[in-house]
Design a protein around this motif. Structure first.
Motif, PDB file in Angstrom:
ATOM      1  N   VAL A   1       2.095   1.309   7.558  1.00 59.91           N
ATOM      2  CA  VAL A   1       0.797   2.346   6.941  1.00 59.91           C
ATOM      3  C   VAL A   1       0.771   3.009   5.477  1.00 59.91           C
ATOM      4  CG1 VAL A   1       0.058   4.590   7.740  1.00 59.91           C
ATOM      5  CG2 VAL A   1       0.656   2.975   9.297  1.00 59.91           C
ATOM      6  N   ALA A   2       2.354   2.917   5.224  1.00 56.70           N
ATOM      7  CA  ALA A   2       2.475   3.463   3.686  1.00 56.70           C
ATOM      8  C   ALA A   2       3.352   2.652   3.241  1.00 56.70           C
ATOM      9  CB  ALA A   2       2.486   4.867   3.644  1.00 56.70           C
ATOM     10  N   SER A   3       3.419   2.420   2.076  1.00 56.12           N
ATOM     11  CA  SER A   3       4.592   1.680   1.132  1.00 56.12           C
ATOM     12  C   SER A   3       5.988   2.526   0.989  1.00 56.12           C
ATOM     13  CB  SER A   3       4.124   1.436  -0.166  1.00 56.12           C
ATOM     14  OG  SER A   3       4.164   2.496  -1.143  1.00 56.12           O
ATOM     15  N   SER A   4       6.925   1.940   1.207  1.00 59.41           N
ATOM     16  CA  SER A   4       8.197   2.981   1.137  1.00 59.41           C
ATOM     17  C   SER A   4       8.302   3.798  -0.178  1.00 59.41           C
ATOM     18  CB  SER A   4       9.472   1.964   1.661  1.00 59.41           C
ATOM     19  OG  SER A   4       9.324   1.024   0.529  1.00 59.41           O
ATOM     20  N   ALA A   5       8.016   3.151  -1.002  1.00 58.35           N
ATOM     21  CA  ALA A   5       7.957   3.779  -2.178  1.00 58.35           C
ATOM     22  C   ALA A   5       7.212   5.333  -2.294  1.00 58.35           C
ATOM     23  CB  ALA A   5       7.638   3.013  -3.337  1.00 58.35           C
ATOM     24  N   PHE A   6       5.969   4.814  -1.960  1.00 55.98           N
ATOM     25  CA  PHE A   6       5.129   6.094  -1.817  1.00 55.98           C
ATOM     26  C   PHE A   6       5.595   7.166  -0.599  1.00 55.98           C
ATOM     27  CE2 PHE A   6       0.451   7.783  -0.615  1.00 55.98           C
ATOM     28  CZ  PHE A   6       0.733   8.871  -1.787  1.00 55.98           C
ATOM     29  N   TRP A   7       5.966   6.827   0.230  1.00 54.36           N
ATOM     30  CA  TRP A   7       6.547   7.471   1.367  1.00 54.36           C
ATOM     31  C   TRP A   7       7.885   8.327   0.985  1.00 54.36           C
ATOM     32  CZ3 TRP A   7       4.150   9.178   5.400  1.00 54.36           C
ATOM     33  CH2 TRP A   7       4.600   9.811   6.410  1.00 54.36           C
TER      34      TRP A   7
ATOM     35  N   GLY B   1       3.098   0.151  11.486  1.00 57.22           N
ATOM     36  CA  GLY B   1       4.338   0.901  11.172  1.00 57.22           C
ATOM     37  C   GLY B   1       4.125   2.338  10.600  1.00 57.22           C
ATOM     38  N   GLU B   2       4.823   3.046  11.446  1.00 61.14           N
ATOM     39  CA  GLU B   2       4.526   4.598  11.009  1.00 61.14           C
ATOM     40  C   GLU B   2       5.918   4.997  10.519  1.00 61.14           C
ATOM     41  OE1 GLU B   2       3.716   8.713  13.268  1.00 61.14           O
ATOM     42  OE2 GLU B   2       3.609   6.889  14.512  1.00 61.14           O
ATOM     43  N   TYR B   3       5.743   5.656   9.200  1.00 63.26           N
ATOM     44  CA  TYR B   3       7.079   6.206   8.739  1.00 63.26           C
ATOM     45  C   TYR B   3       7.381   7.655   9.251  1.00 63.26           C
ATOM     46  CZ  TYR B   3       7.414   2.681   5.298  1.00 63.26           C
ATOM     47  OH  TYR B   3       7.628   1.390   4.639  1.00 63.26           O
ATOM     48  N   ALA B   4       8.590   8.046   9.537  1.00 64.36           N
ATOM     49  CA  ALA B   4       8.714   9.232   9.997  1.00 64.36           C
ATOM     50  C   ALA B   4       9.206  10.260   8.971  1.00 64.36           C
ATOM     51  CB  ALA B   4       9.876   9.190  11.090  1.00 64.36           C
TER      52      ALA B   4
ATOM     53  N   GLY C   1      -0.071  -6.338   5.129  1.00 64.68           N
ATOM     54  CA  GLY C   1       0.784  -5.711   3.967  1.00 64.68           C
ATOM     55  C   GLY C   1       0.860  -4.013   4.127  1.00 64.68           C
ATOM     56  N   HIS C   2       0.384  -3.286   3.335  1.00 64.71           N
ATOM     57  CA  HIS C   2       0.318  -1.862   3.480  1.00 64.71           C
ATOM     58  C   HIS C   2      -0.796  -1.161   3.322  1.00 64.71           C
ATOM     59  CE1 HIS C   2       1.669  -2.566  -0.762  1.00 64.71           C
ATOM     60  NE2 HIS C   2       0.943  -1.526  -0.944  1.00 64.71           N
ATOM     61  N   ALA C   3      -1.208  -0.095   3.896  1.00 59.77           N
ATOM     62  CA  ALA C   3      -2.502   0.566   3.451  1.00 59.77           C
ATOM     63  C   ALA C   3      -2.541   1.263   2.453  1.00 59.77           C
ATOM     64  CB  ALA C   3      -3.038   1.320   4.831  1.00 59.77           C
ATOM     65  N   LEU C   4      -1.371   2.404   2.348  1.00 57.88           N
ATOM     66  CA  LEU C   4      -1.349   3.587   1.459  1.00 57.88           C
ATOM     67  C   LEU C   4      -0.189   3.386   0.584  1.00 57.88           C
ATOM     68  CD1 LEU C   4      -1.371   6.501   4.083  1.00 57.88           C
ATOM     69  CD2 LEU C   4      -3.288   4.911   3.133  1.00 57.88           C
ATOM     70  N   GLU C   5      -0.397   3.398  -0.736  1.00 56.28           N
ATOM     71  CA  GLU C   5       0.627   3.530  -1.903  1.00 56.28           C
ATOM     72  C   GLU C   5       0.335   4.345  -2.872  1.00 56.28           C
ATOM     73  OE1 GLU C   5      -0.113  -0.010  -4.919  1.00 56.28           O
ATOM     74  OE2 GLU C   5      -0.778  -0.828  -2.939  1.00 56.28           O
TER      75      GLU C   5
END
Length: 383
Positions: free
Chosen positions: A291-297, A332-335, A267-271
């Motif tokens: 790595v992080a949910s898209s909403a938190f990012w 998955g790493e968000y930029a 799933g995802h680690a951080l939110e």
């Protein structure tokens, strides 16, 4: 002479086991717990709870399993995530249109042990286990050390079946080398009242479970942080087989995460939300889908150090040094979000040192949890 050596080894082991190993890094620096109080060895679960809840400095040593299970309660449970054998249910009175059942569960789980100030709780030889009940630090609890124990079997089938470690209005607490497993709800939960100067280090958050919201053996309920201005150092921990909330920075938490390993997360680690402040450096993410949910990012104050070092020098103005590089393997790493300036608001808090992720990638998964002792109680070298 052949009988003398085992006796000397056992004596040395007991002396070492009754002493806190190392000292707290990061925000809980300076914690002393029970200090130099004479160690006490609770005979049973009832005495353990009494000692932890009593006033005054105490060093409490666990050499066996303290079992709080066996007293049952019943209540309504809802099939909120499916009716399969591996699906968790949630304990609540009203299930609305959802299918429900009458559940029988261990009564001790939902009510954790209230820990009073100035306590040290130590496990010996990997044998210090609390089964069926967690620990709670609230209403001004201050100056506590918990080291080298395991907390397990808190009604894993049921959400609201129990939290392993709960904080609400506490300060100067160090949780070190603790394994949590088979937890009904959250491994670490921080309530709305401020929790300051907390260090969580070298712990094993074991999300492998029999029941889960995803019905696949991966736990969603890892860490819920909803407090106002909590300050938490998170270092050297292994977070394994979760699908979310590890952590959820859902309050105005100041969260410094360094040299941790997240592994096997579909799933995802951080939110979290727009109030959370998370500085993540020198960490390893292995097989973490997101790595992080898209909403938190998109809305949170979140800094994830890069793998190649680019942008990591931006930490210097906030924490006085360059951030350590991280490793992202099949993850998955968000930029973006490379501005850690929010950490400049952390004031006089002690910032833990952080190694490059390559230096801790292999060591953290083997050392995290209740692994401090070289010998078990029989004097045998542990595997």
């Amino acid at each position: 002479m052949k009988y003398l050596l085992p006796a000397l080894l056992a004596t040395a082991q007991w002396a070492t086991a009754q002493t806190v190993s190392g000292s707290a890094e990061g925000f809980a620096s300076g914690v002393t717990g029970g200090g130099s109080a004479t160690p006490v060895y609770p005979a049973d679960a009832a005495e353990l709870e009494s000692l932890l809840s009593s006033e005054g400095e105490k060093v409490i040593v666990l050499t066996k399993t303290y079992d709080f299970t066996g007293t049952t309660a019943t209540g309504t449970a809802c099939y909120s995530w499916g009716t399969g054998e591996a699906c968790q249910l949630i304990l609540q009175d009203d299930c609305g249109s959802q299918q429900s059942t009458v559940a029988t569960y261990d009564a001790a789980g939902p009510t954790p042990i209230a820990v009073a100030s100035d306590k040290t709780l130590l496990g010996v030889g990997g044998e210090g286990v609390i089964k069926g009940k967690g620990l709670r630090f609230r209403d001004g609890t201050n100056n506590v050390i918990v080291q080298n124990i395991k907390i397990t079997d808190l009604n894993p089938k049921y959400v609201w079946g129990g939290d392993a470690l709960a904080f609400d209005g506490s300060s100067l607490i160090w949780i070190d080398h603790v394994e949590t497993s088979l937890i009904g709800r959250v491994h670490y939960v921080f309530g709305f009242n401020p929790n300051s100067q907390i260090t969580l280090s070298n712990n094993f958050l074991n999300g492998e479970t029999t029941y889960s919201t995803s019905c696949d053996g991966y736990q969603y309920w890892g860490m819920e942080l909803v407090g106002k201005n909590d300050s938490i150092t998170f270092k050297g921990n292994h977070i394994y087989k979760t699908t979310g909330r590890s952590p959820a920075l859902s309050g105005s938490t100041l969260f410094h995460a360094c040299n941790n390993v997240w592994s096997d997360n579909p799933g995802h680690a951080l939110e979290g939300n727009e109030e959370g402040q998370g500085l993540f450096e020198g960490n390893v993410f292995t097989d973490v889908k997101n790595v992080a949910s898209s909403a938190f990012w998109a809305k949170g104050s979140l800094f994830l150090s890069s793998a190649d070092g680019s942008g990591n020098d931006a930490c210097t103005s906030a924490i006085g040094r360059k951030c350590a590089s991280s490793i992202y393997t099949n993850s998955g790493e968000y930029a973006g979000h490379t501005d850690p300036s929010f950490a400049g608001n952390w004031g006089d808090l002690t910032i833990a040192k952080c190694a490059e992720a390559s230096e801790i990638e292999n060591s953290v998964p083997t050392s995290a949890g209740n692994t401090l002792d070289a010998y078990d109680l029989k004097g045998t070298i542990r595997a």
